[in-house]
Design a protein around this motif. Structure first.
Motif, mmCIF file in Angstrom:
data_model
loop_
_atom_site.group_PDB
_atom_site.id
_atom_site.type_symbol
_atom_site.label_atom_id
_atom_site.label_comp_id
_atom_site.label_asym_id
_atom_site.label_seq_id
_atom_site.Cartn_x
_atom_site.Cartn_y
_atom_site.Cartn_z
ATOM 1 N N GLU A 7 0.803 -1.209 0.000
ATOM 2 C CA GLU A 7 0.000 0.000 0.000
ATOM 3 C C GLU A 7 0.842 1.266 0.000
ATOM 4 O OE1 GLU A 7 -3.920 1.913 2.080
ATOM 5 O OE2 GLU A 7 -2.898 0.287 3.068
ATOM 6 N N CYS A 8 1.833 1.425 0.882
ATOM 7 C CA CYS A 8 2.524 2.701 0.950
ATOM 8 C C CYS A 8 3.718 2.673 1.892
ATOM 9 C CB CYS A 8 1.556 3.802 1.391
ATOM 10 S SG CYS A 8 0.622 3.416 2.874
ATOM 11 N N GLY A 48 5.494 2.133 -3.067
ATOM 12 C CA GLY A 48 4.341 2.757 -3.717
ATOM 13 C C GLY A 48 4.767 3.708 -4.805
ATOM 14 N N HIS A 101 5.051 10.733 2.250
ATOM 15 C CA HIS A 101 4.293 9.507 1.978
ATOM 16 C C HIS A 101 4.452 9.117 0.515
ATOM 17 C CE1 HIS A 101 0.637 7.012 1.367
ATOM 18 N NE2 HIS A 101 0.717 6.766 2.658
ATOM 19 N N ARG A 103 2.510 6.182 -2.139
ATOM 20 C CA ARG A 103 1.256 5.430 -2.105
ATOM 21 C C ARG A 103 1.119 4.461 -3.268
ATOM 22 N NH1 ARG A 103 -4.300 6.495 -4.217
ATOM 23 N NH2 ARG A 103 -5.760 5.406 -2.854
ATOM 24 N N ALA A 105 -2.409 2.071 -4.018
ATOM 25 C CA ALA A 105 -3.741 1.943 -3.428
ATOM 26 C C ALA A 105 -4.231 0.514 -3.401
ATOM 27 C CB ALA A 105 -4.736 2.799 -4.197
ATOM 28 N N GLN A 116 -1.409 11.199 -0.254
ATOM 29 C CA GLN A 116 -1.157 11.604 1.125
ATOM 30 C C GLN A 116 0.151 12.396 1.195
ATOM 31 O OE1 GLN A 116 -1.689 8.484 4.137
ATOM 32 N NE2 GLN A 116 -2.785 7.248 2.626
ATOM 33 N N ASN A 134 0.461 4.187 6.773
ATOM 34 C CA ASN A 134 0.926 2.982 6.102
ATOM 35 C C ASN A 134 0.219 1.779 6.715
ATOM 36 O OD1 ASN A 134 3.986 1.029 6.275
ATOM 37 N ND2 ASN A 134 2.343 0.909 4.797
ATOM 38 N N THR A 159 -11.801 5.505 1.409
ATOM 39 C CA THR A 159 -10.497 5.073 1.878
ATOM 40 C C THR A 159 -10.435 5.117 3.384
ATOM 41 O OG1 THR A 159 -8.130 5.617 1.925
ATOM 42 C CG2 THR A 159 -9.629 7.423 1.475
ATOM 43 N N THR A 161 -7.978 5.927 5.075
ATOM 44 C CA THR A 161 -7.198 7.081 5.515
ATOM 45 C C THR A 161 -8.118 8.208 5.963
ATOM 46 O OG1 THR A 161 -5.543 6.455 3.874
ATOM 47 C CG2 THR A 161 -5.302 8.617 4.904
#
Length: 531
Positions: A7-8, A48, A101, A103, A105, A116, A134, A159, A161
């Protein structure tokens, strides 16, 4: 392995006042500390490539915290190939503290609003903040439903987030908001899953936290006035920190910087440690050390484990070939142990962009991304080493290319991982059972020579062998009880993860051939398996 994505990744830097200047920081100017964030993000780009961004703090500008983010790689978002533009960007966002960050997804759309850090503006400085995240909340739908029961609450993005942003906002908006450590304690009682966070507010307060289970890695380091943190140690090492300065943040712990003072404290008592084993075998940079265990040494040991179980006759026509790039350490080690050549019979085109190959069929994608070398492969018995097989679509096309274009005599696939039999609900983009390759052959049973033969036939290989589950703990160097191995043993470390797996099982049994929804799109509280 191009079928599996993380993901990130997150990063943070801070100039700590009243400390000896660090030679690693921009000399003589604390305001330039924020420019280090792009370097950190570049070194965790492997986590990411969809979007990147940063938020910086500067008490001397109107925008006390300000965010720059966009869809694209770190190089694209920060204009690293255009020195003048990059310098202007760094000047605009300079400050003594920053978070960043990168990312990919597993949920949400591919547009800038999902990039982000997320920033929440407020006239009150203590409530004006930004954060990067994360992981993945396994109880996302449950929290979403809980928030939307309030008629005046709204979620603009699909999301987890944004869920986390609402929860932090609620805590900061209380009449007597808790200290940051205490806020994390409160949040930990509501969150289920993987959630490493970097946070920065308009007062210049920062925290870096790792979830109580420790699913995702998080490292930090100090040198005089400079504090830095990143998802992987390689980013800190490349900044210039010495190995003894770089440490892994313990699960359930946070680093809080408030009023220029730094404290490290436990905010939630870990009931179980469950480090994701995939970090070592695939996701992390091979140069990283996570929770005191080297990624490279882990992959080297996996190759030795593969060699120990090899049964194919070894002769002068036998070679080991890695699937680039992350399988190379395991392949080198396997070949060294077997005393056969390890050759790069597959060359990966690192300049094929994600968009360019998106619309092509699987065979065209593999042809664009990998070039087999007949001068290496022709007439050879190839031991093809791969990190893992998730959906098998890439592997099928790859074996076809090795035999057709590379003119390999035989292709024997060796997988440096046990079979993937269950979804991940903690930040890896595999959410349904029926999308996975192995379950349809195992049918709930154990691996056997007959099953391996059927699998090999399905992907066009001459033979196929996986590593046993016990190999993972031996290779990583940690007890199996402290690793999350849910995707290979269905033992999930959190309650919502266990509930989602039961939903996934039910969905797989009821599959009518239509495109499956991700398991975590189902609301847990409405599921019949919820107790």
């Amino acid at each position: 392995m191009s079928e599996l994505y993380h993901e990130c990744g997150i990063a943070a830097v801070y100039h700590l006042p009243n400390r000896d200047p660090s030679p690693l920081a921009p000399m003589g100017d604390p305001e330039k500390t924020s420019q280090l964030i792009s370097r950190l993000l570049l070194d965790i780009q492997n986590r990411g490539q969809l979007a990147a961004g940063m938020t910086t703090f500067n008490p001397g500008r109107n925008q006390l915290i300000d965010t720059h983010k966009d869809v694209g790689t770190v190089t694209e978002v920060f204009q690293l190939n255009h020195q003048q533009t990059f310098n202007s960007l760094m000047k605009k966002y300079e400050g003594p503290a920053a978070i960043g960050h990168v990312r990919y997804a597993t949920c949400g759309k591919d547009d800038r609003s999902y990039a982000q850090p997320f920033e929440r503006h407020h006239i009150q400085k203590s409530k004006w903040f930004a954060f990067g995240f994360n992981g993945q909340l396994a109880n996302y739908q449950e929290l979403c439903k809980e928030i939307l029961t309030e008629s005046d609450f709204h979620l603009a993005r699909e999301t987890d987030t944004e869920i986390l942003m609402h929860l932090i906002s609620q805590e900061l908006s209380k009449e007597n908001p808790a200290e940051l450590f205490d806020m994390l304690t409160t949040l930990s009682k509501r969150l289920d899953g993987a959630y490493n966070i970097v946070f920065l507010d308009a007062l210049g307060n920062m925290f870096v936290s790792r979830d109580p289970v420790g699913l995702r890695p998080l490292c930090y380091a100090f040198d005089g006035s400079l504090f830095a943190a990143a998802s992987e140690s390689v980013a800190l090492a490349n900044m210039g920190f010495e190995a003894e300065q770089i440490k892994s943040l313990a699960p359930g712990c946070a680093i809080v910087i408030q009023d220029g003072e730094l404290k490290i404290r436990e905010y939630a008592k870990p009931t179980q440690k469950a480090h994701c084993f995939f970090e070592w075998i695939y996701f992390a940079n091979v140069c990283s050390t996570l929770d005191d265990q080297s990624v490279y040494i882990t992959r080297k040991r996996l190759g030795e484990e593969l060699a120990e179980q090899e049964t194919v006759p070894i002769d002068e026509d036998t070679i080991v070939v890695p699937v680039p790039d992350t399988a190379k350490a395991a392949a080198d080690s396997m070949a060294y142990t077997l005393r056969v050549p390890c050759l790069e019979g597959l060359i990966r085109n690192r300049y094929i962009g994600r968009t360019f190959i998106e619309g092509a069929n699987r065979k065209d994608k593999v042809r664009a991304k990998y070039t087999p070398l007949p001068e290496v492969l022709e007439g050879k018995r190839v031991l093809l080493v791969e990190d893992t097989i998730v959906r098998s679509t890439t592997m099928k096309a790859l074996i076809s290319q090795l035999k057709e274009r590379g003119r390999a005599k035989e292709v024997h696939v060796r997988v440096a991982c046990p079979p993937i039999i269950a979804p991940c609900f903690y930040g890896i983009d595999m959410s349904t059972i029926n999308e996975l390759f192995a379950p349809k052959f195992l049918n709930g049973g154990e691996m056997s020579p007959e099953v391996e033969e059927a699998m090999a036939e399905a992907i066009g290989a001459d033979t196929l062998k996986y590593l046993p589950k016990a190999s993972i703990a031996r290779a990583v160097g940690l007890p199996g009880s402290s690793l999350c191995q849910a995707c290979i043993d269905t033992t999930y470390p959190t309650e919502s993860g266990r509930q989602l797996y039961q939903i996934a099982v039910e969905n797989s049994l009821n599959d009518n051939g239509e495109e499956a929804h991700r398991t975590y799109d189902v609301t847990l509280s409405s599921s019949p398996v919820r107790s």
